[in-house]
Design a protein around this motif. Sequence first.
Motif, PDB file in Angstrom:
ATOM      1  N   TYR A  54       0.889  -1.122  -0.066  1.00  0.00           N
ATOM      2  CA  TYR A  54      -0.059   0.071   0.061  1.00  0.00           C
ATOM      3  C   TYR A  54       0.817   1.278   0.141  1.00  0.00           C
ATOM      4  O   TYR A  54       1.984   1.094   0.145  1.00  0.00           O
ATOM      5  CB  TYR A  54      -0.729  -0.136   1.062  1.00  0.00           C
ATOM      6  CG  TYR A  54      -0.287  -0.111   2.413  1.00  0.00           C
ATOM      7  CD1 TYR A  54      -0.125   1.305   3.191  1.00  0.00           C
ATOM      8  CD2 TYR A  54       0.354  -0.827   3.158  1.00  0.00           C
ATOM      9  CE1 TYR A  54       0.711   1.397   4.273  1.00  0.00           C
ATOM     10  CE2 TYR A  54       1.056  -0.811   4.349  1.00  0.00           C
ATOM     11  CZ  TYR A  54       1.175   0.285   5.004  1.00  0.00           C
ATOM     12  OH  TYR A  54       1.894   0.565   6.009  1.00  0.00           O
ATOM     13  N   GLU A  82       0.254  -5.167  -9.338  1.00  0.00           N
ATOM     14  CA  GLU A  82      -1.069  -4.463  -8.907  1.00  0.00           C
ATOM     15  C   GLU A  82      -0.956  -3.197  -8.080  1.00  0.00           C
ATOM     16  O   GLU A  82      -1.696  -2.134  -8.321  1.00  0.00           O
ATOM     17  CB  GLU A  82      -1.897  -5.407  -7.895  1.00  0.00           C
ATOM     18  CG  GLU A  82      -2.536  -6.504  -8.692  1.00  0.00           C
ATOM     19  CD  GLU A  82      -3.174  -7.504  -7.785  1.00  0.00           C
ATOM     20  OE1 GLU A  82      -3.611  -6.991  -6.439  1.00  0.00           O
ATOM     21  OE2 GLU A  82      -3.543  -8.648  -8.161  1.00  0.00           O
ATOM     22  N   TYR A  96      -3.371   3.936  -2.488  1.00  0.00           N
ATOM     23  CA  TYR A  96      -3.355   2.946  -3.409  1.00  0.00           C
ATOM     24  C   TYR A  96      -3.000   1.541  -2.606  1.00  0.00           C
ATOM     25  O   TYR A  96      -2.311   1.808  -1.647  1.00  0.00           O
ATOM     26  CB  TYR A  96      -2.867   3.284  -4.734  1.00  0.00           C
ATOM     27  CG  TYR A  96      -1.405   3.759  -4.357  1.00  0.00           C
ATOM     28  CD1 TYR A  96      -0.342   2.808  -4.063  1.00  0.00           C
ATOM     29  CD2 TYR A  96      -1.487   5.190  -4.090  1.00  0.00           C
ATOM     30  CE1 TYR A  96       0.693   3.579  -3.810  1.00  0.00           C
ATOM     31  CE2 TYR A  96      -0.041   5.687  -3.781  1.00  0.00           C
ATOM     32  CZ  TYR A  96       0.900   4.997  -3.550  1.00  0.00           C
ATOM     33  OH  TYR A  96       2.173   5.474  -3.255  1.00  0.00           O
ATOM     34  N   GLU A  97      -3.316   0.362  -3.262  1.00  0.00           N
ATOM     35  CA  GLU A  97      -2.934  -0.949  -2.706  1.00  0.00           C
ATOM     36  C   GLU A  97      -2.921  -1.890  -3.639  1.00  0.00           C
ATOM     37  O   GLU A  97      -3.600  -1.991  -4.809  1.00  0.00           O
ATOM     38  CB  GLU A  97      -3.576  -1.312  -1.531  1.00  0.00           C
ATOM     39  CG  GLU A  97      -5.164  -1.745  -1.790  1.00  0.00           C
ATOM     40  CD  GLU A  97      -6.162  -1.947  -0.622  1.00  0.00           C
ATOM     41  OE1 GLU A  97      -6.892  -2.920  -0.904  1.00  0.00           O
ATOM     42  OE2 GLU A  97      -6.054  -1.540   0.415  1.00  0.00           O
ATOM     43  N   GLY A  98      -2.208  -3.160  -3.576  1.00  0.00           N
ATOM     44  CA  GLY A  98      -2.245  -4.082  -4.534  1.00  0.00           C
ATOM     45  C   GLY A  98      -1.648  -5.446  -3.455  1.00  0.00           C
ATOM     46  O   GLY A  98      -0.713  -5.388  -2.835  1.00  0.00           O
ATOM     47  N   GLY A 137      -3.623   4.610 -11.543  1.00  0.00           N
ATOM     48  CA  GLY A 137      -5.097   4.802 -11.545  1.00  0.00           C
ATOM     49  C   GLY A 137      -5.352   5.647 -10.525  1.00  0.00           C
ATOM     50  O   GLY A 137      -6.210   6.331 -10.650  1.00  0.00           O
ATOM     51  N   ALA A 138      -4.872   5.725  -9.185  1.00  0.00           N
ATOM     52  CA  ALA A 138      -5.127   6.939  -8.322  1.00  0.00           C
ATOM     53  C   ALA A 138      -4.828   8.335  -8.842  1.00  0.00           C
ATOM     54  O   ALA A 138      -5.677   9.082  -8.532  1.00  0.00           O
ATOM     55  CB  ALA A 138      -4.419   6.363  -6.867  1.00  0.00           C
ATOM     56  N   SER A 142      -0.006  -0.623 -10.680  1.00  0.00           N
ATOM     57  CA  SER A 142      -1.232  -0.241 -11.549  1.00  0.00           C
ATOM     58  C   SER A 142      -2.321   0.710 -10.849  1.00  0.00           C
ATOM     59  O   SER A 142      -2.852   1.727 -11.309  1.00  0.00           O
ATOM     60  CB  SER A 142      -1.991  -1.322 -11.848  1.00  0.00           C
ATOM     61  OG  SER A 142      -3.135  -1.123 -12.460  1.00  0.00           O
ATOM     62  N   ASP A 143      -2.462   0.255  -9.458  1.00  0.00           N
ATOM     63  CA  ASP A 143      -3.417   1.201  -8.554  1.00  0.00           C
ATOM     64  C   ASP A 143      -3.124   2.542  -8.386  1.00  0.00           C
ATOM     65  O   ASP A 143      -3.674   3.494  -8.306  1.00  0.00           O
ATOM     66  CB  ASP A 143      -3.773   0.163  -7.249  1.00  0.00           C
ATOM     67  CG  ASP A 143      -4.885   0.722  -6.780  1.00  0.00           C
ATOM     68  OD1 ASP A 143      -6.141   1.024  -7.215  1.00  0.00           O
ATOM     69  OD2 ASP A 143      -5.230   0.696  -5.462  1.00  0.00           O
TER      70      ASP A 143
END
Length: 112
Positions: free
Chosen positions: A24, A43, A36-38, A50-51, A46-47
């Motif tokens: 995170y 992931e 964000y997290e993954g 995206g954020a 990418s998050d």
Amino acid sequence: MNNTMEYKGYVGSVEFSEEDGLFYGKVMGIRALISYEGATAAELVSDFHGAVEDYLALCAETHQEPERAYKGSFNVRISPELHKQAVVFAAAHNMSLNSFVERSIQQAVHAR
């Protein structure tokens, strides 16, 4: 190992929660909270992207200027004695205090 990543001028932290089994982070240097997290590094990246995209889209939608981190100006609190020594050193070397501080930080960052 690097614990930050960058996208479109925004720097994000990288943390890991052993308890949750998740990576995170949050965008650093701005007042807005962009997190964000993954479950994997891919992931997380990418998050993060995206954020940042969501934040920029929201700013555009609401006609607000997105915050920019690291404008080149910040306050530093040091002891009065160190402040005096820095001013004396800078003056003795025909420099402004800002130039002396900038040069000192550059040397410290490049030395690591």
